[in-house]
Design a protein around this motif. Sequence first.
Motif, PDB file in Angstrom:
ATOM      1  N   PRO A  30      41.271  54.191  34.682  1.00  0.00           N
ATOM      2  CA  PRO A  30      40.329  54.043  35.803  1.00  0.00           C
ATOM      3  C   PRO A  30      40.368  52.659  36.427  1.00  0.00           C
ATOM      4  O   PRO A  30      40.123  52.515  37.628  1.00  0.00           O
ATOM      5  CB  PRO A  30      38.969  54.331  35.156  1.00  0.00           C
ATOM      6  N   LEU A  31      40.637  51.632  35.645  1.00  0.00           N
ATOM      7  CA  LEU A  31      40.592  50.270  36.161  1.00  0.00           C
ATOM      8  C   LEU A  31      41.724  49.980  37.135  1.00  0.00           C
ATOM      9  O   LEU A  31      41.685  48.968  37.849  1.00  0.00           O
ATOM     10  CB  LEU A  31      40.623  49.255  35.010  1.00  0.00           C
ATOM     11  N   ASP A  32      42.745  50.862  37.202  1.00  0.00           N
ATOM     12  CA  ASP A  32      43.820  50.684  38.174  1.00  0.00           C
ATOM     13  C   ASP A  32      43.399  51.135  39.573  1.00  0.00           C
ATOM     14  O   ASP A  32      44.102  50.845  40.552  1.00  0.00           O
ATOM     15  CB  ASP A  32      45.061  51.479  37.744  1.00  0.00           C
ATOM     16  N   HIS A  33      42.293  51.830  39.690  1.00  0.00           N
ATOM     17  CA  HIS A  33      41.910  52.419  40.960  1.00  0.00           C
ATOM     18  C   HIS A  33      40.545  51.959  41.463  1.00  0.00           C
ATOM     19  O   HIS A  33      40.230  52.161  42.620  1.00  0.00           O
ATOM     20  CB  HIS A  33      41.883  53.957  40.840  1.00  0.00           C
ATOM     21  N   VAL A  39      33.698  47.555  38.571  1.00  0.00           N
ATOM     22  CA  VAL A  39      33.867  47.627  37.115  1.00  0.00           C
ATOM     23  C   VAL A  39      33.025  46.559  36.423  1.00  0.00           C
ATOM     24  O   VAL A  39      32.351  46.817  35.415  1.00  0.00           O
ATOM     25  CB  VAL A  39      35.355  47.468  36.739  1.00  0.00           C
ATOM     26  N   SER A  40      33.027  45.339  36.975  1.00  0.00           N
ATOM     27  CA  SER A  40      32.243  44.253  36.387  1.00  0.00           C
ATOM     28  C   SER A  40      30.756  44.577  36.416  1.00  0.00           C
ATOM     29  O   SER A  40      30.026  44.300  35.455  1.00  0.00           O
ATOM     30  CB  SER A  40      32.503  42.946  37.137  1.00  0.00           C
ATOM     31  N   ALA A  41      30.308  45.177  37.525  1.00  0.00           N
ATOM     32  CA  ALA A  41      28.888  45.536  37.623  1.00  0.00           C
ATOM     33  C   ALA A  41      28.499  46.569  36.565  1.00  0.00           C
ATOM     34  O   ALA A  41      27.412  46.497  35.978  1.00  0.00           O
ATOM     35  CB  ALA A  41      28.584  46.071  39.023  1.00  0.00           C
ATOM     36  N   LEU A  61      29.026  41.843  21.802  1.00  0.00           N
ATOM     37  CA  LEU A  61      29.052  42.928  22.774  1.00  0.00           C
ATOM     38  C   LEU A  61      30.266  42.866  23.705  1.00  0.00           C
ATOM     39  O   LEU A  61      30.948  43.881  23.896  1.00  0.00           O
ATOM     40  CB  LEU A  61      27.756  42.913  23.591  1.00  0.00           C
ATOM     41  N   PRO A  62      30.594  41.705  24.297  1.00  0.00           N
ATOM     42  CA  PRO A  62      31.800  41.686  25.136  1.00  0.00           C
ATOM     43  C   PRO A  62      33.076  41.926  24.337  1.00  0.00           C
ATOM     44  O   PRO A  62      34.058  42.467  24.861  1.00  0.00           O
ATOM     45  CB  PRO A  62      31.782  40.290  25.769  1.00  0.00           C
ATOM     46  N   VAL A  63      33.059  41.557  23.062  1.00  0.00           N
ATOM     47  CA  VAL A  63      34.227  41.790  22.210  1.00  0.00           C
ATOM     48  C   VAL A  63      34.469  43.287  22.042  1.00  0.00           C
ATOM     49  O   VAL A  63      35.612  43.758  22.015  1.00  0.00           O
ATOM     50  CB  VAL A  63      34.051  41.113  20.840  1.00  0.00           C
ATOM     51  N   LEU A  64      33.383  44.059  21.936  1.00  0.00           N
ATOM     52  CA  LEU A  64      33.516  45.515  21.810  1.00  0.00           C
ATOM     53  C   LEU A  64      34.213  46.105  23.028  1.00  0.00           C
ATOM     54  O   LEU A  64      35.054  47.009  22.905  1.00  0.00           O
ATOM     55  CB  LEU A  64      32.141  46.150  21.639  1.00  0.00           C
ATOM     56  N   GLN A  70      43.816  47.030  27.008  1.00  0.00           N
ATOM     57  CA  GLN A  70      44.228  45.742  27.562  1.00  0.00           C
ATOM     58  C   GLN A  70      43.633  45.519  28.951  1.00  0.00           C
ATOM     59  O   GLN A  70      43.242  44.408  29.303  1.00  0.00           O
ATOM     60  CB  GLN A  70      45.757  45.667  27.633  1.00  0.00           C
ATOM     61  N   SER A  71      43.544  46.582  29.756  1.00  0.00           N
ATOM     62  CA  SER A  71      42.980  46.433  31.100  1.00  0.00           C
ATOM     63  C   SER A  71      41.486  46.088  31.030  1.00  0.00           C
ATOM     64  O   SER A  71      40.987  45.280  31.828  1.00  0.00           O
ATOM     65  CB  SER A  71      43.196  47.704  31.912  1.00  0.00           C
ATOM     66  N   TRP A  72      40.774  46.682  30.088  1.00  0.00           N
ATOM     67  CA  TRP A  72      39.369  46.321  29.901  1.00  0.00           C
ATOM     68  C   TRP A  72      39.254  44.862  29.494  1.00  0.00           C
ATOM     69  O   TRP A  72      38.377  44.142  29.950  1.00  0.00           O
ATOM     70  CB  TRP A  72      38.734  47.220  28.836  1.00  0.00           C
ATOM     71  N   ARG A  73      40.149  44.426  28.605  1.00  0.00           N
ATOM     72  CA  ARG A  73      40.103  43.044  28.118  1.00  0.00           C
ATOM     73  C   ARG A  73      40.288  42.061  29.265  1.00  0.00           C
ATOM     74  O   ARG A  73      39.612  41.029  29.338  1.00  0.00           O
ATOM     75  CB  ARG A  73      41.169  42.826  27.048  1.00  0.00           C
ATOM     76  N   LYS A  74      41.185  42.363  30.197  1.00  0.00           N
ATOM     77  CA  LYS A  74      41.416  41.470  31.327  1.00  0.00           C
ATOM     78  C   LYS A  74      40.162  41.328  32.185  1.00  0.00           C
ATOM     79  O   LYS A  74      39.819  40.229  32.623  1.00  0.00           O
ATOM     80  CB  LYS A  74      42.571  41.999  32.173  1.00  0.00           C
TER      81      LYS A  74
END
Length: 459
Positions: A30-33, A39-41, A61-64, A70-74
């Motif tokens: 989903p993060l590609d689109h 996404v940040s919100a 929490l952000p670590v989870l 990898q895309s979520w981590r970025k």
Amino acid sequence: MGLRSIKYPAHALARLFRKYRPRRHPSWDPLDHLPYELVSAIFEQWLWGELEDQHSNPSQLPVLLCLVSQSWRKVVYANPFLWQSVTIDVSLDKVRSLTVLRDRISRTQNVPLMLHLIVKENPNLEALRILFSQSHKFCELSLTVSDSSWWKNVPLGPFSQLRKLAVKAWPARLGCRKLTSIFSTAPLLRSTDWSAPLDPSPLLGVYGDTFLSLDLGNAKARIPSILNIFAACPQLCDATINVIAEGDASSLQHGLVMGNLRRLVVTASGYLPVHLLASICAPRLIAFGITWCGSGSRAPISLSLESFLSHSPLIQNLTLNHIIHSEDSLIRILRAHSRVRSLAMLNTDEQANLLTDRVFRLLTPDDEETPKQRKVLLPRLEELVINGGLRKVKSNAIFNLLGSRGLQSFTSWEPRSRPAQVGRLKVVEIGLHNDFGSDDQRLWMYGPRYGDSITFSLG
């Protein structure tokens, strides 16, 4: 992790992904689109929801989120607001890597920091230096300190953005003046939550002139100290205090007007806070709660309580726990405060016979009275909580009150009509005594409408 678990952002992203994913050469991430801002919100909304639920380890929490892909981590690494809440124990062997700590702090970039610091025995001085090097970014600071040996070895301040300070624990032998280095360099400080077993009046007496909120609910204080604090905090809007003893009435301040105070919560342990209520006046008070954790006669405080409340005609939320001396006193208080929307009372076994049918009849509007004739108590009442003190109350009095205030019985298709200008009860909690018999079962026939809450309990 509560209702807003790690699945919440994933579900939100999945719904948006199905809507925006292109049909040609689709990617299943989903993060590609989706736009980065969207996404940040979503991540921020989930994070703050978990913080409100008091997650056991909020720093993780952000670590989870980073563990998902990898895309979520970025996205998480690029959003400083997801890293601004830091909870850390810098006691012996608790800090495993200073490099990780530096990286964590660096991800916050220039956003304000909320630091919850725990310091016990043999703290890691270098970790403390890393944290307090960012003190100019602190907007909230919570201190749970039992070992203050580091205080002189770690540069502190300035706290130029600090708005909220919580002192959960502090060594009693040191006194509170050690914290002057925080108060004196925090020009924006507006809220203090003081739970340490120390009298904070030496500090608040000097730096409290800009305070808007003060929570001393877990710090037991004497009446003279409380009055000195109130006098030093003229802009105070919200106050919670815990009284352990009265003082010499001749030496106390009197006629102290708290012109900005909107909410006041008082808890008294052992001693009735007679002189406190007699010494202050809060004409703009909207919410007031008082709890007495003692035993014996409540008669000495009746006049002070009624007098104090008579100078606060705007009250809408009223909580009276273990403090009412007689039903007549309660009726006088309610009659003088027609704006009350929420009334809560908790009575002890000593007060089992406090209330009778009379107060319930006065709370029950009469259909035949005109608005000018109507003398019903609390016409705007929406929430009613009474636990204890109902041994002399018959079920018929409660039954009539509920029906007259727009509540619907399961045995009738329509609720009783209520007079105009009389509010409908939305939340009801009544603790009945164990002697209620089988002939009173009709009380249990009342059920809530959508959005309402009705609770009866035996005890």
